[in-house]
Write an enzyme that holds these catalytic residues in place. Structure first.
Site, PDB file in Angstrom:
ATOM      1  N   HIS A 238      -8.411  21.053  -5.590  1.00  0.00           N
ATOM      2  CA  HIS A 238      -9.664  21.236  -6.328  1.00  0.00           C
ATOM      3  C   HIS A 238     -10.030  22.709  -6.521  1.00  0.00           C
ATOM      4  CE1 HIS A 238     -10.460  17.022  -6.421  1.00  0.00           C
ATOM      5  NE2 HIS A 238     -10.621  16.909  -5.113  1.00  0.00           N
TER       6      HIS A 238
ATOM      7  N   ASP B 217      -3.223  12.009  -5.374  1.00  0.00           N
ATOM      8  CA  ASP B 217      -4.526  11.921  -4.735  1.00  0.00           C
ATOM      9  C   ASP B 217      -5.474  11.125  -5.634  1.00  0.00           C
ATOM     10  OD1 ASP B 217      -7.386  12.993  -4.121  1.00  0.00           O
ATOM     11  OD2 ASP B 217      -6.214  13.850  -2.483  1.00  0.00           O
TER      12      ASP B 217
ATOM     13  N   HIS C  40      -8.489  11.660  -6.260  1.00  0.00           N
ATOM     14  CA  HIS C  40      -9.354  12.570  -7.013  1.00  0.00           C
ATOM     15  C   HIS C  40      -8.486  13.492  -7.877  1.00  0.00           C
ATOM     16  CE1 HIS C  40     -11.615  11.524  -3.314  1.00  0.00           C
ATOM     17  NE2 HIS C  40     -12.621  11.424  -4.156  1.00  0.00           N
TER      18      HIS C  40
ATOM     19  N   ASP D  45      -5.789   9.011  -0.338  1.00  0.00           N
ATOM     20  CA  ASP D  45      -7.105   8.400  -0.405  1.00  0.00           C
ATOM     21  C   ASP D  45      -7.222   7.321  -1.481  1.00  0.00           C
ATOM     22  OD1 ASP D  45      -6.752  10.510  -2.147  1.00  0.00           O
ATOM     23  OD2 ASP D  45      -8.622  11.522  -1.647  1.00  0.00           O
TER      24      ASP D  45
END
Length: 310
Positions: free
Chosen positions: A125, A162, A164, A245
Site C-alpha cells: 500500500h 492479497d 486488498h 487475507d
C-alpha cells in the site's frame, strides 16, 4: 537448490498497539509454521538492513527522511488512521525491504531458485510519497526496481493476491511498460483502487472480486486474466505479494478462500516463472490476520516453492 527463507527478529519489534490487526503475533505464527520438520530443507538467513539508496530508487529522499524523522523515542506516532510507528518500526521496515532486495540478489545470482520473505511491516500500500495501510516502504516494488538496476532484468513482474489492492505497487509501475502488476482483490474494499479500467501503460491487470466470490471465481480470475497477461509479458523474474487475507477465516474481508487455493495459485505462478524466468521467484508476506489461517496458508505457499526448487 533450496528455497531461501529470510526473516529477522527486528520485524517482531514493530508494534502498532494493542488490538491492531497487523501485529507481531502474525510473524510468530508464520515462524512456528515454518519450523515444522517439513521445512527443514529451507535455507534460512537473517534479513539485512536495506541500503537507503536502494529504497530511494522508488521513494524520494525527503520521504525516506520523513519516515525516519517520524520514528518516536517512545510510544506511538500515527502516520494515518491505520498506520503507526513505534521506536523499532524504522529498523523493522529496513529489514523488511532488505529481505526482499537480498532475496532478489540471491535469486538473480543463481544461488537459489526462489525465496520467501517472512517480514513485516508489509509494503504494497505504500505509495512513493505516502505511507498507508500498515505500510511504510513498498518492499516488493523497491525489489523490482533493484532487479532491473542491479541485475539487468529487463521485464519484472509483481503478482499480488492479497485481498486488498496494492495501490502503491500499481502507482509505482503505472507508466512503465517493462514492469507488470497483476492483482486479484476484493472490491469494494480498502484502498478503493484496482478497477478493471485501471490499466496504466497496458502493464496493469486488475481482477477485482466481489464479496463471497470464493475459490472458483478467484481461480477463474487468474486463468482468464492474470496468468495469460503474465505469460504474454514474459518476465525475467517474478515477485509475489503474498497476502493471505482472502482466506475464509480472515476477519478483514470476505473472499472465502482456503489454503488449497493459495497452493494452487502458487503452482500456476511457478509454472510461468519456470517457462519465462528460469524459475526465479521472490515472494514476500503482505496481509493475513487470522493467525491459524495465516500459518496454514503460508505453509502451503512455501511448500510449493520448495517443491519447485527440489
Amino acid at each position: 537448490m533450496p528455497t531461501l527463507l529470510l526473516t529477522h527478529p527486528d520485524c517482531l519489534l514493530h508494534d502498532m498497539g494493542e488490538g491492531h490487526p497487523e501485529r507481531p503475533d502474525r510473524l510468530r505464527a508464520v515462524d512456528k509454521a515454518l519450523s515444522a520438520p517439513a521445512f527443514a530443507a529451507l535455507k534460512r538467513e537473517q534479513a539485512p538492513l536495506a541500503d537507503v539508496a536502494v529504497i530511494e530508487r522508488l521513494h524520494p529522499p525527503r520521504y525516506v527522511e520523513a519516515i525516519r524523522a517520524a520514528s518516536p523515542r517512545q510510544g506511538l506516532v500515527w502516520l494515518d488512521p491505520d498506520t503507526a510507528m513505534c521506536p523499532k518500526s524504522f529498523d523493522a521496515a529496513l529489514r523488511a525491504t532488505g529481505a526482499v532486495v537480498h532475496a532478489v540478489d540471491q535469486v538473480m545470482s543463481g544461488a537459489v531458485n526462489n525465496a520467501f520473505c517472512a517480514v513485516r511491516p508489509p509494503g504494497h500500500h505504500a505509495e512513493p510519497s505516502r505511507p498507508m495501510g500498515f505500510c511504510l516502504f513498498n518492499n516488493v516494488a523497491i525489489a523490482a526496481l533493484h532487479a532491473r538496476a542491479a541485475h539487468g532484468a529487463e521485464r519484472v513482474a509483481v503478482v499480488d493476491f492479497d485481498v486488498h489492492h496494492g495501490n502503491g505497487t500499481q502507482d509505482a509501475f503505472w507508466s512503465d511498460k517493462d514492469l507488470f502488476y497483476g492483482s486479484t482483490h476484493q472490491m469494494p474494499l480498502f484502498p478503493g483502487t484496482g478497477a478493471l479500467s485501471e490499466t496504466g501503460a497496458g502493464n496493469i491487470f486488475n481482477a477485482p472480486l466481489n464479496p463471497l466470490d470464493g475459490s472458483s471465481r478467484f481461480r477463474e480470475a487468474f486463468l482468464s486474466r492474470i496468468l495469460p497477461a503474465l505469460h504474454n509479458f514474459g518476465p525475467d523474474v517474478l515477485l509475489i505479494s503474498a497476502g493471505f487475507d482472502a482466506h475464509r477465516d480472515d476477519p478483514l474481508a470476505q473472499i472465502e478462500l482456503s489454503e488449497e487455493d493459495f497452493a494452487w495459485v502458487t503452482e500456476k505462478l511457478v509454472e510461468i516463472a519456470e517457462k519465462h524466468a528460469g524459475g526465479r521467484v521472490v515472494s514476500t508476506l503482505e496481509g493475513g490476520y487470522n493467525l491459524q489461517a495465516l500459518a496454514r496458508s503460508t505453509a502451503a505457499h512455501v511448500e510449493v516453492l520448495m517443491q519447485a526448487s527440489s
